[in-house]
Design a protein around this motif. Structure first.
Motif, PDB file in Angstrom:
ATOM      1  N   LYS A 268       5.799   2.077  -8.098  1.00  0.00           N
ATOM      2  CA  LYS A 268       6.815   1.701  -9.096  1.00  0.00           C
ATOM      3  C   LYS A 268       6.244   1.810 -10.497  1.00  0.00           C
TER       4      LYS A 268
ATOM      5  N   GLU B  56       2.852  -1.440  -1.662  1.00  0.00           N
ATOM      6  CA  GLU B  56       3.626  -1.174  -2.879  1.00  0.00           C
ATOM      7  C   GLU B  56       2.672  -1.232  -4.067  1.00  0.00           C
ATOM      8  N   VAL B  57       2.595  -0.107  -4.775  1.00  0.00           N
ATOM      9  CA  VAL B  57       1.733  -0.032  -5.955  1.00  0.00           C
ATOM     10  C   VAL B  57       2.630  -0.012  -7.191  1.00  0.00           C
ATOM     11  N   ALA B  58       2.196  -0.728  -8.223  1.00  0.00           N
ATOM     12  CA  ALA B  58       2.938  -0.670  -9.493  1.00  0.00           C
ATOM     13  C   ALA B  58       1.985  -0.275 -10.600  1.00  0.00           C
TER      14      ALA B  58
ATOM     15  N   ASN C 189       0.859  -4.695  -4.018  1.00  0.00           N
ATOM     16  CA  ASN C 189       1.555  -5.796  -3.346  1.00  0.00           C
ATOM     17  C   ASN C 189       1.586  -7.058  -4.212  1.00  0.00           C
ATOM     18  N   TYR C 190       1.974  -6.888  -5.497  1.00  0.00           N
ATOM     19  CA  TYR C 190       2.223  -7.978  -6.462  1.00  0.00           C
ATOM     20  C   TYR C 190       0.954  -8.632  -6.998  1.00  0.00           C
ATOM     21  N   THR C 191      -0.221  -8.017  -6.764  1.00  0.00           N
ATOM     22  CA  THR C 191      -1.469  -8.586  -7.268  1.00  0.00           C
ATOM     23  C   THR C 191      -2.215  -7.523  -8.069  1.00  0.00           C
TER      24      THR C 191
ATOM     25  N   ALA D 244      -1.133  -2.781  -9.948  1.00  0.00           N
ATOM     26  CA  ALA D 244      -1.016  -3.896  -9.007  1.00  0.00           C
ATOM     27  C   ALA D 244      -0.741  -3.324  -7.633  1.00  0.00           C
TER      28      ALA D 244
END
Lengths: 155, 82, 155, 82
Positions: free
Chosen positions: B5, B72-74, B57-59, B55
């Motif tokens: 994302k 999930e990578v952001a 997985n939200y970390t 990030a």
């Protein structure tokens, strides 16, 4: 000891948040911070748009709140952050701390704001009469967070 | 398969909200970035912006973080909330 | 830049004080501190009595507020302190600061509380099930005030 | 003539809210204290409490502060508001 974290489009009521904080028993000190949409130095701000990373934002805010409760004697900690389009003078963020002692309350509240500013995935875009631009991160916010000497809020 | 994302200025510059990427087992975030730059050469400059954060997985993670199927990578610019 | 100082028997409304602070234009940060009557560690608190030195109290509070406005960028500063008999969980003191920047707001608010605690002529008497006693001054409050390195608030 | 006010624990211990004292011109707060102890020997211990604070006309002063006719002096224990 209790934590409340909310990310929402709707405005919040400082009066209601304060009442919820004092409702927790035996807190001698309540410290609140409220951030509002400010006019730019050069003027012309029409609106602020706040984007966030749903899921991660809430998780980071809860981690920051838990870290504050581990470091200071805090009975109740509330974080509310708005997203979406905000007009001039609208409320953006609220951090409230109920603590037995004022120093703990002030420090926990500052800590949360400093880490929120540098770690919580929110991004501001300013709409002005001359167009739209993403806000740049401020070095002073990084310095403010570093004074707490916690290297990783996700720990 | 990893979901990537993009947010804020990066999302606008890439003109992409999210993209799914196939990666070999044990690939790192940095290898994900290399693959993205191969798939979209015009993204290279933005993907290698020194200030970019990532990030998993939200970390928050380093670029050397290994990835697994379903992560999930952001990728996003420095945050400016509050 | 404006200062409001009140010493009163009546309770105050944090909601109203907050609204008055944000009513001052273009303040990006509002910090509030509210002190409440806490139960004693040993329990049994029935009421708190607050005595003050009418005339001097108001003057000291205004001097402290002015000093805060000289040291930090503060648009509006409010101090409300109650006197007389207060029950458990009642509000005692409110300090609110509206500032363009959060660090200035936090520091000005802490500064005012630290100097109020050590310089403003108020005295607390605790009524408990086992009698009545004047509260002793705390060394920690003196230390908190000294960190601002201002030798004399009446200067 | 100087008006002297007492507060909190000191007021209770002396059993006195305020008292008017005649002083020679240029007398200090410390000389006022000496005169009070002469007039009320039973007040001596409280008046010489090391923690006692004094104010003249609503402003904190040292014991060496000179007084003039019409001044209001206040003596009180360390403050405990907030």
């Amino acid at each position: 000891m209790s934590i409340a974290v909310r990310v929402q489009h709707e405005d919040f009521s400082v009066a209601d948040e304060y009442q919820a904080l004092v409702g927790s028993s035996d807190c001698g000190a309540v410290v609140t911070f409220t951030g509002l949409v400010r006019e730019l130095a050069e003027g012309g701000l029409q609106a602020l748009h706040l984007e966030h990373y749903s899921g991660m934002t809430e998780q980071v805010l809860e981690q920051v709140a838990r870290q504050a409760q581990q470091r200071w004697q805090v009975e109740q900690l509330t974080i509310v952050h708005r997203i979406g389009n905000l007009a001039l003078n609208e409320q953006i963020v609220f951090v409230g701390v109920a603590s037995p002692h004022r120093c703990a309350g002030f420090e926990a509240c500052m800590f949360v704001m400093d880490f929120l500013k540098t770690q919580a995935p929110f991004w501001k875009r300013e709409e002005t009469s001359s167009g739209s631009a993403w806000v740049a991160a401020k070095a002073t916010d990084q310095v403010a967070a570093e004074r707490w000497q916690v290297s990783d809020v996700s720990a | 398969m990893v979901k990537v994302k993009f947010f804020a200025l990066l999302r606008e510059r890439l003109n992409c909200n999210e993209i799914d990427v196939d990666l070999p087992a044990g690939a790192t975030v940095n290898q994900l970035r290399e693959k993205l730059a191969l798939l979209h050469p015009d993204w290279t400059r933005e993907l290698y912006d020194q200030e970019l954060l990532c990030a998993k997985n939200y970390t928050f993670v380093d670029w050397s973080e290994p990835l697994a199927d379903g992560d999930e990578v952001a990728l996003f610019p420095p945050v400016t909330g509050g």
